[in-house]
Motif scaffolding. Structure first.
Motif, PDB file in Angstrom:
ATOM      1  N   LEU A   1       0.935  -1.486   0.154  1.00 22.23           N
ATOM      2  CA  LEU A   1      -0.187  -0.662   0.010  1.00 22.23           C
ATOM      3  C   LEU A   1       0.998   1.110  -0.062  1.00 22.23           C
ATOM      4  O   LEU A   1       0.474   1.920  -0.410  1.00 22.23           O
ATOM      5  N   ILE A   2       2.089   1.141   0.735  1.00 22.59           N
ATOM      6  CA  ILE A   2       3.054   2.570   0.878  1.00 22.59           C
ATOM      7  C   ILE A   2       3.218   2.356  -0.387  1.00 22.59           C
ATOM      8  O   ILE A   2       3.685   3.690  -0.688  1.00 22.59           O
ATOM      9  N   GLU A   3       3.796   1.504  -1.177  1.00 23.39           N
ATOM     10  CA  GLU A   3       4.713   1.572  -2.570  1.00 23.39           C
ATOM     11  C   GLU A   3       3.740   2.782  -2.723  1.00 23.39           C
ATOM     12  O   GLU A   3       4.211   2.996  -4.239  1.00 23.39           O
ATOM     13  N   TYR A   4       2.386   1.575  -3.467  1.00 21.12           N
ATOM     14  CA  TYR A   4       1.196   2.704  -4.050  1.00 21.12           C
ATOM     15  C   TYR A   4       0.849   3.840  -3.764  1.00 21.12           C
ATOM     16  O   TYR A   4       1.464   4.348  -4.744  1.00 21.12           O
ATOM     17  N   LEU A   5       1.177   4.516  -2.521  1.00 17.85           N
ATOM     18  CA  LEU A   5       0.982   5.550  -2.604  1.00 17.85           C
ATOM     19  C   LEU A   5       1.852   6.063  -2.766  1.00 17.85           C
ATOM     20  O   LEU A   5       1.956   7.659  -3.457  1.00 17.85           O
ATOM     21  N   MET A   6       3.294   6.121  -3.017  1.00 22.24           N
ATOM     22  CA  MET A   6       4.733   6.593  -3.118  1.00 22.24           C
ATOM     23  C   MET A   6       4.700   7.314  -4.556  1.00 22.24           C
ATOM     24  O   MET A   6       4.492   8.257  -5.290  1.00 22.24           O
ATOM     25  N   GLY A   7       3.737   6.210  -5.335  1.00 24.71           N
ATOM     26  CA  GLY A   7       3.294   6.087  -6.704  1.00 24.71           C
ATOM     27  C   GLY A   7       2.650   7.634  -7.094  1.00 24.71           C
ATOM     28  O   GLY A   7       2.934   7.741  -8.347  1.00 24.71           O
ATOM     29  N   LEU A   8       2.065   7.022  -5.805  1.00 21.19           N
ATOM     30  CA  LEU A   8       0.909   8.542  -6.899  1.00 21.19           C
ATOM     31  C   LEU A   8       1.207  10.167  -6.195  1.00 21.19           C
ATOM     32  O   LEU A   8       0.418  10.980  -6.112  1.00 21.19           O
ATOM     33  N   LEU A   9       2.097  10.052  -5.475  1.00 24.52           N
ATOM     34  CA  LEU A   9       2.798  11.166  -4.554  1.00 24.52           C
ATOM     35  C   LEU A   9       3.685  11.718  -5.327  1.00 24.52           C
ATOM     36  O   LEU A   9       3.048  12.556  -5.852  1.00 24.52           O
ATOM     37  N   ASN A  10       4.760  10.833  -6.416  1.00 26.27           N
ATOM     38  CA  ASN A  10       5.545  12.233  -7.309  1.00 26.27           C
ATOM     39  C   ASN A  10       5.583  10.059  -7.866  1.00 26.27           C
ATOM     40  O   ASN A  10       5.683   9.130  -7.786  1.00 26.27           O
TER      41      ASN A  10
ATOM     42  N   GLU B   1       8.323   5.585  -9.722  1.00 22.06           N
ATOM     43  CA  GLU B   1       8.685   3.969 -10.080  1.00 22.06           C
ATOM     44  C   GLU B   1      10.064   3.892 -10.954  1.00 22.06           C
ATOM     45  O   GLU B   1      10.178   3.173 -10.599  1.00 22.06           O
ATOM     46  N   ASP B   2      10.364   4.580 -12.171  1.00 26.22           N
ATOM     47  CA  ASP B   2      11.845   4.908 -12.234  1.00 26.22           C
ATOM     48  C   ASP B   2      12.846   5.005 -10.778  1.00 26.22           C
ATOM     49  O   ASP B   2      13.739   3.990 -11.514  1.00 26.22           O
ATOM     50  N   TRP B   3      12.872   5.198  -9.371  1.00 24.81           N
ATOM     51  CA  TRP B   3      13.452   5.881  -8.447  1.00 24.81           C
ATOM     52  C   TRP B   3      13.773   4.392  -7.970  1.00 24.81           C
ATOM     53  O   TRP B   3      14.401   3.713  -8.173  1.00 24.81           O
ATOM     54  N   ARG B   4      12.681   3.380  -7.979  1.00 20.14           N
ATOM     55  CA  ARG B   4      12.313   2.452  -7.472  1.00 20.14           C
ATOM     56  C   ARG B   4      12.626   1.236  -8.163  1.00 20.14           C
ATOM     57  O   ARG B   4      14.242   0.041  -7.974  1.00 20.14           O
ATOM     58  N   ARG B   5      12.709   0.880  -9.962  1.00 21.82           N
ATOM     59  CA  ARG B   5      13.815   0.759 -11.361  1.00 21.82           C
ATOM     60  C   ARG B   5      15.367   0.192 -10.021  1.00 21.82           C
ATOM     61  O   ARG B   5      15.833  -0.205 -10.413  1.00 21.82           O
ATOM     62  N   ALA B   6      15.145   1.524 -10.471  1.00 19.72           N
ATOM     63  CA  ALA B   6      16.859   1.584  -9.557  1.00 19.72           C
ATOM     64  C   ALA B   6      17.173   1.784  -8.804  1.00 19.72           C
ATOM     65  O   ALA B   6      18.476   1.503  -8.595  1.00 19.72           O
ATOM     66  N   ASN B   7      16.434   1.733  -7.727  1.00 23.87           N
ATOM     67  CA  ASN B   7      16.495   1.659  -6.126  1.00 23.87           C
ATOM     68  C   ASN B   7      15.699   0.120  -5.868  1.00 23.87           C
ATOM     69  O   ASN B   7      14.615   0.677  -4.619  1.00 23.87           O
ATOM     70  N   PRO B   8      15.989  -0.814  -6.150  1.00 20.85           N
ATOM     71  CA  PRO B   8      14.743  -1.949  -5.512  1.00 20.85           C
ATOM     72  C   PRO B   8      14.623  -2.475  -4.058  1.00 20.85           C
ATOM     73  O   PRO B   8      13.731  -2.781  -3.896  1.00 20.85           O
ATOM     74  N   THR B   9      16.002  -2.426  -4.187  1.00 15.65           N
ATOM     75  CA  THR B   9      15.587  -2.919  -2.342  1.00 15.65           C
ATOM     76  C   THR B   9      15.753  -1.530  -1.324  1.00 15.65           C
ATOM     77  O   THR B   9      15.157  -1.883   0.066  1.00 15.65           O
ATOM     78  N   ALA B  10      16.028  -0.293  -1.843  1.00 15.59           N
ATOM     79  CA  ALA B  10      15.534   0.960  -0.899  1.00 15.59           C
ATOM     80  C   ALA B  10      14.467   1.057  -0.243  1.00 15.59           C
ATOM     81  O   ALA B  10      13.646   0.261  -0.868  1.00 15.59           O
ATOM     82  N   ASP B  11      14.981   1.733   0.821  1.00 10.25           N
ATOM     83  CA  ASP B  11      13.938   1.583   1.851  1.00 10.25           C
ATOM     84  C   ASP B  11      13.154   2.556   1.615  1.00 10.25           C
ATOM     85  O   ASP B  11      14.086   3.501   0.385  1.00 10.25           O
TER      86      ASP B  11
END
Ligand code: GLU
Length: 558
Positions: free
Chosen positions: A322-331, A335-345
């Protein structure tokens, strides 16, 4: 000699012996690095945490974290009508279910942490009254004795006479110019009063303020003599917000867009109190597409179960999904950042308020389910088990019992087709697990012998009859599959899918159809994870019993 204002201040606030300087010292400027942002989430304890609240709180925490600042949780309980008994707990539980932790503020019904408290407004009355007293001394606030009837009569008159706008201000504000003696007399007579702001706003003027998300906003200046303290001495939201955000040293007020229209009032109050105005960011509303008419509308507490954060706990959505999904809605760059940092907090994400879209953000349960399925698919079976088991303890006693009776079996089931480079993505939330595992437990298993259309009952029963004779629980996956392939030709099917595609009319079906028949016989489904693994867990006896029963039933299919 005291001035009239000083006498009035003593008359109204004889109980207040502190000064604003006292609180300036008690709550010093924070010692933070340049650019650090101090934010606060400020819910009323209504006992209901709206998805928009989770969204707002996340924005506050991210803004503080990304700048090395501080986030606070402040409970705004000055409106007793909105409060419910365990309202604070519901909010705290909602946040902790999703691991959202504020640096300071309320942490439980009677607990808090931080040096800028109390963080509950009802415990800050002395602060509000001290500031109010100062305003009276400076002639910027006055008591108003108008009754509700008088105020509605005033409104009627304003409407009739075509006043620029309705409200208590300027020439209409009849208590503005009461003398000290008149006020003293009324107070002696026990007349109730509120304390009003003496606005020096100009009807002709406009103010401009910067909203971090929306840019410059221009609005008419405030002219209303807003109520600061109600007749019980408790502040209105407007006044409380100004005092609190000043003394808590909030730098960024991030709040819902419904507060934009009140901002000129707040800017005027900050100025009158001699406080520095914080920066404002008004967040968009959380929207959804209406299932019935396809329109975009606000997520509604009344109509949408998913408007409540508790819904996601009850349904067992993994918190990180849920947090991950909300993050995508916020900024949108998350998602690009997540792809580059798959395991980051997630809190390492360089969140930027300016990248928030001012128009409502669309909350979509289908997209959330996708994010969630991905998150669950990469978890270890042991983790899925532990989290589902914990969830089931509260929300599904039956599953809890079954899992508890044989945890090894449960983990083995959850491990099928997992921990490989292409894991299946079947599970979005813990509440889906009971159905997912149901055919492994006779108490849950719903038999279903519906065959794919092209397979007759007779062929199906023949497949099962032949298969029963060669099935051996000790076969490894290769031998197991070879045996299924070997069934094909004698029964008019082909083990070769490519061949079938070339000349479908030459066969009754291919090896996939043969295994589907076995799958239906054993699980009641045409689509499951790896059948060999399923049969290993079911065990020889159960497999044989199910095959026998299916054979009988298929035989009867016309
Ligand atoms: N208590 C207000 C509300 O619940 C908070 C607004 C704000 O964050 O200043 O809407």
């Amino acid at each position: 000699m005291l001035t009239d204002n000083e006498r009035l201040a003593e008359l109204l606030f004889g109980n207040i012996d502190k000064t604003t300087e006292y609180f300036e010292e008690k709550y010093p400027q924070r010692n933070l690095k340049e650019g650090a942002r101090v934010t606060r989430f400020a819910p009323s304890p209504t006992g209901y945490l709206h998805m928009g609240g989770l969204f707002g709180a996340l924005t506050d925490i991210l803004t503080a974290k990304a700048s090395g600042g501080v986030s606070m949780l402040r409970i705004e309980d000055t409106d007793k009508k909105r409060e419910v008994g365990d309202g604070v707990d519901a909010i705290i539980d909602g946040f902790s279910a999703f691991d959202l932790v504020f640096d300071e503020g309320v942490t439980g019904k009677d607990s808090q942490t931080g040096d800028y408290g109390p963080y509950t407004q009802s415990k800050r009355v002395e602060i509000y009254q001290t500031v109010a007293k100062q305003l009276v001394i400076e002639g910027k606030a006055y008591p108003c004795f108008c009754t509700a009837d008088e105020l509605s009569a005033l409104r009627e008159r304003q409407e009739k006479e075509g006043a620029a706008f309705c409200g208590y201000y300027g020439k209409w504000a009849k208590c503005r110019d009461l003398t000290y003696e008149q006020i003293e007399e009324k107070i002696k007579n026990g007349e109730p009063y509120v304390l009003r702001f003496r606005s020096d706003g100009d009807e002709e003027k406009r103010i401009v303020f910067d909203d971090i998300i929306r840019g410059k906003i221009e609005m008419p200046e405030n002219v209303i003599d807003e109520v600061l303290l109600k007749s019980d001495g408790i502040p209105t939201y407007h006044f409380a917000h100004v005092c609190d955000d000043h003394f808590m040293r909030t730098t960024h007020v991030i709040r819902g867009e419904e507060w934009i229209s009140s901002t000129p009032k707040h800017v005027a109050l900050f100025k009158a109190c001699g406080f520095r105005t914080p920066k404002y960011a008004h967040t968009p509303q959380v929207m959804k597409i209406d299932e019935e008419d396809g329109t975009k509308r606000k997520l509604s507490k009344r109509k949408d179960p998913e408007a409540a954060v508790s819904y996601f706990v009850e349904e067992g959505y993994p918190k990180e999904a849920l947090i991950e999904y909300l993050m995508g809605l916020l900024n949108s760059n998350f998602e690009d950042w997540r792809r580059a940092n798959p395991t980051a907090d997630v809190f390492e994400f360089p969140f930027n308020l300016k990248k928030m879209s001012p128009s409502g953000c669309l909350f979509d349960l289908v997209k959330l389910a996708d994010v969630s399925k991905n998150a669950v698919s990469v978890m270890k079976a042991q983790t899925v088990f532990e989290r589902a088991y914990k969830w089931a303890e509260t929300y599904d006693k039956e599953l809890y019992k079954l899992f508890g009776e044989n945890t090894e079996k449960a983990i083995a089931i959850l491990n099928i087709d997992r921990e490989n480079p292409k894991p299946r993505k079947d599970i979005a939330k813990w509440s889906e697990i009971k159905d997912y595992v149901s055919y492994f437990y006779n108490s849950l298993y719903k038999e279903n012998y519906t065959l794919p259309e092209k397979i007759t009952g007779e062929d199906a029963s023949k497949i099962i009859e032949t298969y029963k004779a060669i099935y051996d629980v000790n076969d490894d996956k290769q031998v197991w599959f070879d045996k299924i392939k070997a069934l094909c030709e004698p029964l008019g099917f082909t083990p070769n899918v490519k061949e079938y595609k070339k000349t479908p009319e030459a066969f009754k079906g291919h090896v996939g159809d043969v295994s589907t028949v076995i799958r239906v016989a054993l699980t009641g489904r045409t689509n499951t994870p790896d059948l060999h693994a399923i049969m290993q867990i079911l065990g020889a006896q159960e497999v044989k019993e199910r095959l026998n029963k299916a054979e009988r039933i298929f035989k009867e299919v016309k």
